[in-house]
Write an enzyme that holds these catalytic residues in place. Structure first.
Site, short mmCIF file in Angstrom:
data_model
loop_
_atom_site.label_atom_id
_atom_site.label_comp_id
_atom_site.label_asym_id
_atom_site.label_seq_id
_atom_site.Cartn_x
_atom_site.Cartn_y
_atom_site.Cartn_z
N ASP A 1 -1.07 6.12 11.64
CA ASP A 1 -0.95 4.69 11.92
C ASP A 1 0.50 4.22 11.88
OD1 ASP A 1 -0.36 4.66 9.23
OD2 ASP A 1 -2.01 3.35 8.64
N HIS B 1 1.29 4.43 6.85
CA HIS B 1 0.88 5.03 5.58
C HIS B 1 1.19 6.52 5.58
CE1 HIS B 1 -1.62 1.34 5.83
NE2 HIS B 1 -1.24 1.26 4.56
N SER C 1 0.80 -1.22 0.00
CA SER C 1 0.00 0.00 0.00
C SER C 1 0.83 1.27 0.00
CB SER C 1 -0.94 0.02 1.21
OG SER C 1 -0.21 -0.08 2.42
#
Length: 220
Positions: free
Chosen positions: A191, A194, A15
């Site tokens: 978090d 990211h 991601s």
């Protein structure tokens, strides 16, 4: 700079590479390449070296572990005939050990991670000009945090494989460690994984520093 006119760079990952790119691979017009460090690398190369046409391809898919990336490696990397390959994987290998601890088959052990990444490197290294091996990271300044401490094992594997196979090592973990001596990790990612656009810029700068990128270069 190491990149030449007509080169294709494939950025394979999860991601933090993906960040909204088109699937299965993103490139070209509009936001197909996504909003990650890959976009900023492409921006910087095009802005500072407009005379060199470089094809930037985002082959990141959110949620992937090294196991997932290996399973799609032929389709998303080998079959696209790149001149350069960047491998940035491992965060989910570790994360699943902590966010789904009752499902051990979701995670990837250090032993499997090393085997997976080495298979990727071996399959491509003799077909390209170079391979970049990028460390996974956890933006946590507390070195005793459980996930941060576990990350050390996977970063060490990247160092080992980069030396063994002659890859260019890009250490995102060390970069974020140094940055967090000045600013808190929440400035980059709530978090701790990211990154926002500031984090993406830091990652792009770190990558390009290893590529002979010259911010003083002028073609016009």
């Amino acid at each position: 700079m190491i990149f030449e006119n007509g080169d294709r760079i494939i950025f394979a990952g999860d991601s933090v590479t993906d960040m909204g790119s088109s699937q299965p691979v993103g490139e070209g017009l509009f936001d197909n390449v996504g909003r990650s460090y890959v976009r900023i690398i492409e921006n910087m190369l095009s802005a500072y070296y407009p005379e060199i046409f470089i094809r930037v391809t985002n082959a990141g898919i959110s949620g992937n572990t090294s196991r997932d990336l290996l399973n799609r490696w032929e389709r998303d990397v080998l079959n696209l005939n790149p001149q350069w390959v960047s491998i940035c994987i491992g965060i989910n290998d570790i994360w699943r050990q902590f966010d789904t601890p009752a499902m051990p088959d979701y995670a990837v052990t250090p032993e499997e991670y090393e085997a997976n990444v080495e298979k990727m490197i071996v399959s491509v290294k003799d077909k390209v000009k170079g391979v970049f091996l990028v460390t996974p990271y956890y933006i946590e300044p507390n070195s005793e945090d459980m996930m941060r401490r576990r990350m050390n094992d996977y970063v060490a594997i990247c160092y080992k494989l980069a030396e063994k196979h002659g890859c260019t090592l890009i250490d995102f973990q060390k970069m974020y460690e140094d940055y967090c001596k000045i600013r808190h990790s929440s400035y980059i990612a709530w978090d701790r994984v990211h990154p926002n656009q500031i984090g993406a810029t830091l990652m792009a700068r770190t990558f390009l520093d290893a590529c002979g990128f010259d911010p003083q270069h002028r073609a016009y």
